[in-house]
Each structure stands twice: as structure tokens, then as C-alpha cells.
Design an enzyme around this catalytic site. Structure first.
Site, PDB file in Angstrom:
ATOM      1  N   HIS A   1      -3.207  -4.972   1.562  1.00 14.13           N
ATOM      2  CA  HIS A   1      -2.544  -5.250   2.849  1.00 14.13           C
ATOM      3  C   HIS A   1      -2.477  -6.748   3.164  1.00 14.13           C
ATOM      4  CE1 HIS A   1      -2.167  -1.187   4.624  1.00 14.13           C
ATOM      5  NE2 HIS A   1      -3.138  -0.902   3.763  1.00 14.13           N
TER       6      HIS A   1
ATOM      7  N   CYS B   1       0.826  -1.204   0.000  1.00 15.43           N
ATOM      8  CA  CYS B   1       0.000   0.000   0.000  1.00 15.43           C
ATOM      9  C   CYS B   1       0.870   1.269   0.000  1.00 15.43           C
ATOM     10  CB  CYS B   1      -0.975  -0.067   1.159  1.00 15.43           C
ATOM     11  SG  CYS B   1      -2.434   0.923   0.869  1.00 15.43           S
TER      12      CYS B   1
ATOM     13  N   GLU C   1      -0.631  -8.301   5.106  1.00 14.89           N
ATOM     14  CA  GLU C   1      -0.304  -8.574   6.515  1.00 14.89           C
ATOM     15  C   GLU C   1      -1.558  -8.680   7.382  1.00 14.89           C
ATOM     16  OE1 GLU C   1      -0.075  -5.770   5.000  1.00 14.89           O
ATOM     17  OE2 GLU C   1      -0.662  -4.114   6.323  1.00 14.89           O
TER      18      GLU C   1
HETATM   19  N1  GLN Z   1      -3.897   6.373   1.229  1.00 15.85           N
HETATM   20  C1  GLN Z   1      -2.578   6.131   1.713  1.00 15.85           C
HETATM   21  C2  GLN Z   1      -1.546   7.032   1.016  1.00 15.85           C
HETATM   22  O1  GLN Z   1      -1.814   7.578   0.013  1.00 15.85           O
HETATM   23  C3  GLN Z   1      -2.180   4.685   1.552  1.00 15.85           C
HETATM   24  C4  GLN Z   1      -3.163   3.825   2.274  1.00 15.85           C
HETATM   25  C5  GLN Z   1      -2.567   2.615   2.929  1.00 15.85           C
HETATM   26  O2  GLN Z   1      -1.351   2.415   3.000  1.00 15.85           O
HETATM   27  N2  GLN Z   1      -3.439   1.851   3.498  1.00 15.85           N
HETATM   28  O3  GLN Z   1      -0.458   7.166   1.484  1.00 15.85           O
END
Ligand code: GLN
Length: 231
Positions: free
Chosen positions: A207, A88, A209
Site C-alpha cells: 500500500h 494490493c 498510499e
Molecule cells: N486480502 C485482500 C484480497 O484478497 C487484499 C488486501 C488489501 O488490498 N489490503 O482482496
């Protein structure tokens, strides 16, 4: 003993530590998790690195103080053969590191690009990544871990119905700019690429994890093991 760096940037860190421990058990590997909080924690001895999710802007700002992010990038530049898993916001850091630094993933990425209604969702994704199978199965049913986190079992069950399916948990997820993906797509949500591999850098927009399927963490440890044995 493999030393796995866990970037203690803002975000889901403890879940990654649990997932790494689980994956190590599944592969019968000994690991030490090195919590990287400051630049000097990111050293030569690390065999692999995890860049967790969270909020990438906060990560960039917070890490300025201890120069952590710069040290992580330097480490990746010095050791391109050592594997890195970015999830992410971690994938955002790999695809768009910082001004003047070349991306680690040949893929453009856009933050928060699923739109409001779909900011967060779960969906089964298809994984085509070479990962060793787990040779150890937890006999106890999974419960809360010592951080009182409950892994997402419902999603896991849905995914296990599909052979290569994986429970994707997307939380305000970024999106790879599909036309710009020039490295190897390894995870799909329908037609859409949601995970890419570029050399030894693996970036996924969800994610892993937060689930009980340790496939991505096994990939990291397996790659680290090969690299460290070859060294
Ligand atoms: N929206 C977050 C960002 O732009 C990322 C979201 C996440 O890691 N769950 O940094």
C-alpha cells in the site's frame, strides 16, 4: 490538466487521493481527481486510473450493482497506453480481472498468501522504476491529513536510509506466483517480486498510499502526462 480516475471501490481511496495531490505538487502538475463510483464516471477523458486496495471479493460484488468494474476493464481495454496503478486488491484485479477477460499483468497472483502470522507487516522494499524526482518538498512536517489519517513516518525514515528503499506496508497482501511472472519485476522484497510492470499497468501487492513517499503516484502522473502530451 490531467484527469485521474480513482475507482471508488471498497478500500483505501482517500489516502490515494491525498497521495495523488501530493505527487502532483511534487511534479508541478495540475490534476483533477475523478471519483469513479458508477460506470458512467469512467469516460474517455481520464488520463490515468488508480485501482485501490481493499477486499477484492467485496469489490467485485459491490461493483456489480453499478457495473463499475466492467466499465473500468472496458476503459483499460480501449486505452492500453494510459497508465494504471493497482495496489494490493487493485493488483489482484489487474492480474486476475474476471472470467473471460485477459489479465492486464502477465503474472499469476494468490490472495492472502503470506500466511496468518504474517498477514500484515511492514518491510523496506527495493524499487527499480523510472520515476522523476520530486522537485518540491513539503516544508511543514507531515501531520494528520484532513481525513485524520497519519502517514507512516517511522517506516518512511527507515526506508530513506536506503537509496532506492521504499516503505512497504503489506496488509493481508496477495503474492505474485513467482514462477509465473512474465512481465517486468520492478519492486522486490528481498528476492521476492512484489511489484510488476506490464506495459503501462503497474501492480504492487502493498500500500504505497499509506506512506509519505509518493514515488508510485509520481510514476502514474508522469506517464499520464507523457501520454496526454503525445496525444
Ligand atoms: N486480502 C485482500 C484480497 O484478497 C487484499 C488486501 C488489501 O488490498 N489490503 O482482496
Amino acid at each position: 490538466m490531467l484527469r485521474v480516475g480513482l475507482a471508488m471501490l471498497q478500500g483505501a481511496r482517500h489516502e490515494h487521493a491525498e497521495a495523488l495531490r501530493g505527487a502532483a505538487k511534487e511534479l508541478h502538475l495540475e490534476i483533477e481527481i475523478v471519483e469513479c463510483r458508477r460506470a458512467d464516471h469512467v469516460d474517455e477523458s481520464l488520463d490515468a486510473l488508480v485501482l485501490p486496495g481493499g477486499e477484492s471479493t467485496t469489490m467485485r460484488i459491490a461493483s456489480r450493482y453499478e457495473s463499475l468494474l466492467g466499465a473500468l476493464f472496458e476503459w483499460m481495454d480501449t486505452h492500453p497506453e494510459r497508465p494504471v496503478l493497482g495496489t494490493c486488491a487493485g493488483a489482484i484485479l489487474l492480474a486476475a480481472p474476471e472470467e473471460g477477460r485477459a489479465p492486464y499483468l502477465a503474472a499469476g497472483i494468490s490472495r492472502n498468501a503470506w500466511g496468518r502470522q504474517r498477514e500484515s507487516f511492514e518491510a523496506v522494499v527495493d524499487v527499480s522504476l523510472d520515476v522523476p524526482k520530486a522537485t518540491y518538498q513539503e516544508t511543514e512536517p507531515a501531520g494528520r491529513d484532513r481525513f485524520a489519517h497519519q502517514p507512516l513516518e517511522v517506516a518512511s525514515q527507515a526506508a530513506s536510509a536506503l537509496k532506492e528503499g521504499f516503505p512497504g506496508v503489506f496488509i493481508r497482501a496477495p503474492r505474485f506466483d513467482q514462477a509465473s511472472v512474465e512481465c517486468t519485476p520492478v519492486v522486490h522484497l528481498g528476492e521476492e517480486v512484489v511489484g510488476v510492470l506490464d506495459g503501462k499497468k503497474l501492480g504492487v501487492t502493498f500500500h504505497p498510499e499509506l506512506t509519505l513517499d509518493r514515488r508510485f503516484h509520481r510514476w502514474l502522473l508522469h506517464e499520464a502526462n507523457i501520454t496526454s502530451e503525445g496525444a
